[in-house]
Design a protein around this motif. Structure first.
Motif, short mmCIF file in Angstrom:
data_model
loop_
_atom_site.label_atom_id
_atom_site.label_comp_id
_atom_site.label_asym_id
_atom_site.label_seq_id
_atom_site.Cartn_x
_atom_site.Cartn_y
_atom_site.Cartn_z
N SER A 58 11.24 96.62 -12.25
CA SER A 58 9.79 96.99 -11.89
C SER A 58 9.41 95.84 -11.07
N ALA A 59 9.71 94.59 -11.24
CA ALA A 59 9.34 93.73 -10.67
C ALA A 59 9.45 93.66 -8.92
N LEU A 60 10.74 94.02 -8.55
CA LEU A 60 11.17 94.04 -7.40
C LEU A 60 10.45 95.44 -6.90
N SER A 61 10.45 96.53 -7.58
CA SER A 61 9.66 97.68 -6.94
C SER A 61 8.31 97.40 -6.79
N GLY A 62 7.55 96.50 -7.46
CA GLY A 62 6.36 96.16 -7.65
C GLY A 62 6.03 95.48 -6.43
N LEU A 63 6.89 94.68 -5.61
CA LEU A 63 6.54 93.97 -4.65
C LEU A 63 7.03 94.79 -3.38
N HIS A 64 8.18 95.53 -3.12
CA HIS A 64 8.33 96.16 -2.10
C HIS A 64 7.85 97.69 -1.72
N ALA A 65 7.50 98.13 -3.08
CA ALA A 65 7.05 99.51 -2.91
C ALA A 65 5.90 99.75 -3.89
N PRO A 66 4.89 98.72 -3.68
CA PRO A 66 3.83 98.95 -4.87
C PRO A 66 2.74 100.31 -4.41
N VAL A 67 2.51 100.85 -5.45
CA VAL A 67 1.61 101.98 -5.47
C VAL A 67 0.17 101.69 -5.16
N ARG A 68 -0.38 100.63 -5.75
CA ARG A 68 -1.81 100.39 -5.44
C ARG A 68 -1.98 98.64 -5.25
N TYR A 69 -2.94 98.39 -4.60
CA TYR A 69 -3.18 96.82 -4.17
C TYR A 69 -3.70 96.00 -5.49
N ASP A 70 -2.87 95.44 -6.09
CA ASP A 70 -3.16 94.31 -7.38
C ASP A 70 -2.73 93.13 -7.14
N GLU A 71 -3.34 92.06 -6.92
CA GLU A 71 -3.15 90.74 -6.50
C GLU A 71 -2.42 90.35 -8.01
N ALA A 72 -2.95 90.52 -8.95
CA ALA A 72 -2.37 89.90 -10.29
C ALA A 72 -1.05 90.56 -10.70
N ALA A 73 -0.83 91.77 -10.19
CA ALA A 73 0.31 92.45 -10.40
C ALA A 73 1.47 91.69 -9.60
N PHE A 74 1.10 91.50 -8.29
CA PHE A 74 2.22 90.80 -7.24
C PHE A 74 2.47 89.63 -7.87
N GLU A 75 1.35 88.61 -8.19
CA GLU A 75 1.69 87.47 -8.91
C GLU A 75 2.67 87.45 -9.82
N ALA A 76 2.55 88.34 -10.83
CA ALA A 76 3.27 88.44 -12.05
C ALA A 76 4.82 88.82 -11.66
#
Length: 682
Positions: A191-209
């Motif tokens: 999920s971390a790799l997907s959240g960085l390469h293919a995020p669904v929404r803009y969420d700085e806290a999620a990118f950092e996590a």
């Protein structure tokens, strides 16, 4: 995940080498580890009045007016209105008819791009996206932005990275500490790799996590490798070398100065290690002039007292000879036999040294790579001391280790680094820090001087030479036509202006030529040594009282500190003159001011770390600290300490990594420690 990049749709013979250069590898996994540098928020704003100058914004507005360019260099302008105000779109060298077709007056358009201030008005030049909402969807809510190389676009890299995500298995085990992962609220690895390469929404806290999660994965991978190396070393037997307090006290009493508290502590730690049945692997890290050689000599005394030989390895012949002279001066008067072996030794003298090493009559030997050649055979090698260890590869150290039966090893470095990074840089080594200077060492007066005063500096150097002193003159480049701050050019100028013998040393010379130039300066045949940074470590010339560094604003703080450490080794006042080309930028000014204010190498290393980051700090690239794929040491140093504790606990409870958590750690090590070198020599 380890399939080749050519397995991706659209990657052919032309694209493959470009991608390989970009991601520093040739697999899908290498591409996935090329993480986005940032993410652009493409959400549609509520109105033009919500945008901030200098930032990317996505807005929707009605086409209000079109203005043709009034000259070839002027842009076409299209004005949008949305009820809160106006936004001008600027297009240079565009087709007017095409633009009017794209932006009919009265139509609504969504545009996305950077908004700037142009004469107090909002302007977007060449929007990244232009969308007719009746015909297409708005831009993606968030867009990952990657580092690129020539021939690749951001869109292409992103498309391929999203494709590569499909290679990650769904059923990967959790290798992180489950309590830690839950406590931090981290996503799974996939999920971390997907959240960085293919995020669904803009969420700085999620990118950092997500990024922190992957940094932890890399930390636990490295630390489990180091924990295994430490455990393996503890299982190996080394000949214990008894402590030698009487002999070490005899050496201490013979000194014309008092040992520092740090030296006493270091000797105690090393003595303890050497007396154990596991091979010592300790790093002795000390600032310029902190007295590492004496600590090494104390360890050698313990080894000899226990019936073992010691080998000191230095990266150059000049340093090996200097080390020999220092150790011979310290130890020969006490009855110890000290010798030197370098590539320069030939004939009968070399044969005599080799025989002395083989029969044990030579107890302590200093040398270069020559020490681990096949012709060298030790009678009973018990201790290896490696100086400036980052200049040797693991294989070099291994070959010297093979000369004895599991000898103890002490590696020394004069490159202070922030304490928070010691574990990252030195891996599985135990670290001892010398953070005190011997009493009586004169401080070096440091001055920052604009290079418009070059003639005054040259005159001052000339006066020092006439007083019998010597000077280093460091230049940033060897020889470049369009720059006058070159070693070759300065060498010729100083010879001409001062009329004294001037030496020259730089990286393009053969090793024998370099050694000869350094030796000429050391013995006084030349009075000034013009050099590049090849002299930053180890050259010991007590008569040198002046260090001039040209274009000092271009050097790193740690590097300037190392260069300054070449002077101030005698009993005369010494100076470091930092010549800079005005005007100075803010960072350069801060760097020079820090150096002028303090001589504490660890304080300087912390400042350098903050100003430049870990990648540029002296010695760290060679030491392997900057080959992390995800970890940013300035943000993630605390993860290394957490991961070390975690990995050590797992390895202690499951030495073969046979249990579920151990098996998962094997997997993450396979993924994130591809070319790891441990400093153990094991």
């Amino acid at each position: 995940m380890f399939a080749g990049l050519e397995t991706l749709s659209g990657v052919g013979p032309k694209l493959k080498p470009l991608l390989e250069r970009l991601v520093d590898g040739d697999t899908l996994w290498d591409l996935l580890l090329h993480l986005p540098e940032r993410w652009v928020d493409r959400r549609v704003r509520e109105g033009f009045d919500q945008v901030v100058f200098g930032e990317v914004a996505t807005v929707s507005g009605e086409v209000h007016a079109y203005q043709a360019p009034y000259s070839d260099k002027a842009p076409h302008r299209i004005q949008l209105f949305d009820g809160t105000g106006f936004l001008t779109l600027a297009f240079f060298r565009a087709d007017g008819r095409w633009l009017q077709g794209q932006f009919p007056i009265g139509s609504t358009r969504i545009v996305s791009g950077r908004v700037d201030d142009f004469n107090g008005e909002r302007q977007m030049t060449h929007p990244d996206y232009i969308v007719d909402p009746k015909r297409g969807d708005p831009p993606p809510e968030v867009e990952p932005i990657y580092g690129l190389t020539a021939g690749l676009t951001n869109k292409r890299v992103h498309t391929l990275a999203v494709q590569a995500l499909e290679s990650i298995p769904d059923d990967l085990p959790e290798w992180g500490d489950p309590h830690l992962v839950a406590q931090k609220g981290w996503p799974s690895f996939r999920s971390a790799l997907s959240g960085l390469h293919a995020p669904v929404r803009y969420d700085e806290a999620a990118f950092e996590a997500a990024r922190t999660r992957l940094a932890y994965d890399e930390a636990i991978a490295r630390e489990s490798a180091f924990a295994l190396a430490r455990a393996s070393r503890k299982r190996r037997k080394a000949p214990p070398i008894p402590k030698a307090p009487v002999e070490q006290s005899r050496l201490a009493r013979s000194l014309p100065y008092q040992q520092t508290g740090a030296q006493v502590r270091a000797v105690a730690e090393i003595s303890e290690d050497m007396s154990s049945q596991s091979p010592m692997r300790r790093m002795l890290q000390g600032d310029v002039g902190a007295g590492k050689t004496l600590v090494g000599a104390m360890a050698a005394v313990q080894a000899v007292s226990g019936g073992f030989q010691s080998a000191f390895m230095a990266p150059t012949e000049v340093l090996a000879r200097q080390q020999y002279e220092t150790l011979d001066g310290l130890l020969a008067p006490l009855g110890y036999s000290v010798a030197s072996l370098t590539g320069r030794d030939k004939g009968a003298a070399r044969e005599g040294t080799l025989m002395g090493i083989a029969d044990g009559s030579i107890q302590i030997v200093t040398g270069t790579h020559a020490l681990f050649q096949e012709s060298v055979s030790f009678r009973n090698l018990g201790l290896i001391i490696v100086d400036e260890q980052h200049r040797f590869g693991v294989q070099d150290r291994m070959r010297l280790v093979s000369k004895g039966i599991s000898p103890h090893m002490l590696v020394m470095s004069a490159t202070p680094i922030p304490r928070t990074m010691a574990q990252a840089v030195h891996g599985d080594l135990d670290v001892t820090i010398l953070d005190e200077k011997p009493a009586g060492r004169k401080p070096v007066e440091t001055r920052a001087i604009p290079d418009t005063r070059m003639d005054e500096v040259i005159d001052a150097v000339g006066r020092a030479i006439r007083r019998g002193e010597r000077a280093f003159w460091v230049c940033p480049k060897v020889d470049v036509d369009d720059d006058d701050s070159t070693a070759v050019g300065r060498h010729a100028a100083l010879k001409d202006q001062l009329g004294v013998p001037v030496g020259l040393v730089h990286g393009r010379l053969k090793p024998t030529e370099k050694d000869a130039a350094l030796e000429d300066f050391r013995t006084g045949r030349t009075r000034i040594l013009v050099a590049t940074t090849v002299i930053e470590v180890g050259v010991d010339v007590p008569e040198a009282t002046i260090m001039v560094i040209e274009r000092a604003e271009g050097f790193g703080l740690a590097q300037l500190h190392q260069l300054r450490g070449r002077v101030g080794r005698g009993d005369k006042p010494s100076f470091c003159l930092l010549l800079y080309r005005p005007p100075l930028g803010e960072t350069a000014r801060e760097r020079l001011e820090t150096l002028r204010r303090t001589e504490d190498g660890f304080e300087i290393a912390e400042a350098d770390f903050k100003l430049r980051g870990p990648g540029d700090m002296l010695g760290l690239r060679q030491a392997g600290a900057t080959d992390y794929r995800v970890i940013d040491l300035s943000r993630h140093a605390d993860l290394l300490a957490i991961a070390k504790k975690d990995a050590t606990a797992v390895v202690e409870s499951d030495p073969d990594l046979a249990g579920p958590r151990g098996q998962s750690l094997r997997l993450v090590r396979e993924l994130l420690t591809p070319k790891i070198e441990t400093g153990s020599g094991s």
